[in-house]
Design a protein around this motif. Structure first.
Motif, PDB file in Angstrom:
ATOM      1  N   GLU A  72       5.339  43.633 -20.626  1.00 23.49           N
ATOM      2  CA  GLU A  72       4.412  43.729 -21.069  1.00 23.49           C
ATOM      3  C   GLU A  72       3.104  44.059 -19.487  1.00 23.49           C
ATOM      4  O   GLU A  72       2.191  45.040 -20.062  1.00 23.49           O
ATOM      5  CB  GLU A  72       3.519  43.193 -22.336  1.00 23.49           C
ATOM      6  N   THR A  81       0.149  49.201 -15.147  1.00 18.87           N
ATOM      7  CA  THR A  81       0.572  51.067 -15.338  1.00 18.87           C
ATOM      8  C   THR A  81      -0.397  51.195 -15.599  1.00 18.87           C
ATOM      9  O   THR A  81      -1.013  52.595 -15.379  1.00 18.87           O
ATOM     10  CB  THR A  81       2.128  51.046 -15.942  1.00 18.87           C
ATOM     11  N   ARG A  82      -1.067  51.087 -16.833  1.00 21.15           N
ATOM     12  CA  ARG A  82      -1.858  51.994 -17.693  1.00 21.15           C
ATOM     13  C   ARG A  82      -3.255  51.716 -17.270  1.00 21.15           C
ATOM     14  O   ARG A  82      -3.939  52.867 -17.373  1.00 21.15           O
ATOM     15  CB  ARG A  82      -2.042  50.924 -19.406  1.00 21.15           C
ATOM     16  N   ARG A  83      -3.688  50.027 -16.699  1.00 18.63           N
ATOM     17  CA  ARG A  83      -5.301  50.526 -15.856  1.00 18.63           C
ATOM     18  C   ARG A  83      -5.020  51.372 -14.296  1.00 18.63           C
ATOM     19  O   ARG A  83      -6.316  51.749 -14.657  1.00 18.63           O
ATOM     20  CB  ARG A  83      -4.726  48.698 -15.594  1.00 18.63           C
ATOM     21  N   ARG A  84      -3.851  51.093 -13.830  1.00 17.29           N
ATOM     22  CA  ARG A  84      -3.912  52.085 -12.792  1.00 17.29           C
ATOM     23  C   ARG A  84      -3.934  52.784 -12.484  1.00 17.29           C
ATOM     24  O   ARG A  84      -4.834  54.022 -12.253  1.00 17.29           O
ATOM     25  CB  ARG A  84      -2.666  52.335 -11.708  1.00 17.29           C
ATOM     26  N   ASN A  85      -3.396  53.761 -13.951  1.00 17.74           N
ATOM     27  CA  ASN A  85      -3.576  55.308 -14.642  1.00 17.74           C
ATOM     28  C   ASN A  85      -4.481  55.249 -15.429  1.00 17.74           C
ATOM     29  O   ASN A  85      -5.970  56.551 -15.147  1.00 17.74           O
ATOM     30  CB  ASN A  85      -3.044  55.745 -15.894  1.00 17.74           C
ATOM     31  N   ARG A  86      -5.766  54.888 -16.317  1.00 12.29           N
ATOM     32  CA  ARG A  86      -7.000  55.281 -16.040  1.00 12.29           C
ATOM     33  C   ARG A  86      -7.702  54.914 -15.270  1.00 12.29           C
ATOM     34  O   ARG A  86      -8.979  55.866 -15.060  1.00 12.29           O
ATOM     35  CB  ARG A  86      -7.830  54.205 -16.822  1.00 12.29           C
ATOM     36  N   GLU A  87      -8.030  54.370 -13.801  1.00 17.84           N
ATOM     37  CA  GLU A  87      -8.573  54.281 -13.082  1.00 17.84           C
ATOM     38  C   GLU A  87      -8.243  55.734 -12.037  1.00 17.84           C
ATOM     39  O   GLU A  87      -9.284  56.793 -11.655  1.00 17.84           O
ATOM     40  CB  GLU A  87      -8.059  52.566 -11.582  1.00 17.84           C
ATOM     41  N   ARG A 126       3.543  44.793 -17.024  1.00 18.79           N
ATOM     42  CA  ARG A 126       3.540  46.007 -15.874  1.00 18.79           C
ATOM     43  C   ARG A 126       3.081  46.821 -16.613  1.00 18.79           C
ATOM     44  O   ARG A 126       2.542  48.403 -15.857  1.00 18.79           O
ATOM     45  CB  ARG A 126       5.094  45.969 -15.925  1.00 18.79           C
ATOM     46  N   ALA A 127       3.398  47.070 -17.806  1.00 18.47           N
ATOM     47  CA  ALA A 127       2.564  47.917 -18.791  1.00 18.47           C
ATOM     48  C   ALA A 127       1.374  48.180 -18.378  1.00 18.47           C
ATOM     49  O   ALA A 127       0.977  49.038 -18.151  1.00 18.47           O
ATOM     50  CB  ALA A 127       3.364  48.253 -19.542  1.00 18.47           C
ATOM     51  N   GLU A 128       1.158  47.608 -19.261  1.00 21.41           N
ATOM     52  CA  GLU A 128      -0.639  47.204 -18.263  1.00 21.41           C
ATOM     53  C   GLU A 128      -1.255  47.505 -17.217  1.00 21.41           C
ATOM     54  O   GLU A 128      -2.399  48.139 -17.752  1.00 21.41           O
ATOM     55  CB  GLU A 128      -1.259  45.534 -19.020  1.00 21.41           C
TER      56      GLU A 128
END
Length: 100
Positions: A22, A28-34, A24-26
């Motif tokens: 979970e 990844t999502r944070r990096r994707n948003r940035e 790791r997924a968060e």
């Protein structure tokens, strides 16, 4: 016995080894948003730059067009005009050479 020694860096992925799926997924999502945010900003800047270039080119085009219409009738302009008339009449299949 190793407490006083400085720790070595874990490398690029060392911090993620001990994360839950979970987390790791968060991450990844944070990096994707940035990354998406920075991509949108770069795109906006690029579009703004292109708009400025287009405005500059339009202005230069208008200036050149105004110069072209205000040129005094010199020999070159007269020659162009007569050549244009010649090809116009030739295209219309005018046989009477007196009109040329």
């Amino acid at each position: 016995q190793l407490e006083g020694l400085p720790r070595r860096s874990r490398g690029k992925y060392g911090k993620r080894k001990h994360l839950t799926p979970e987390e790791r997924a968060e991450l990844t999502r944070r990096r994707n948003r940035e990354n998406a945010r920075s991509t949108r900003m770069r795109r906006k800047m690029y579009i703004k730059h292109l708009q400025q270039v287009a405005d500059t080119l339009k202005l230069r085009h208008d200036e050149l067009n105004s110069k072209m219409t205000t040129l005094p009738p010199d020999g070159y302009t007269k020659q162009r005009e007569s050549a244009r008339r010649f090809f116009e009449m030739r295209g219309e299949c005018v046989v009477n050479q007196g009109r040329w």
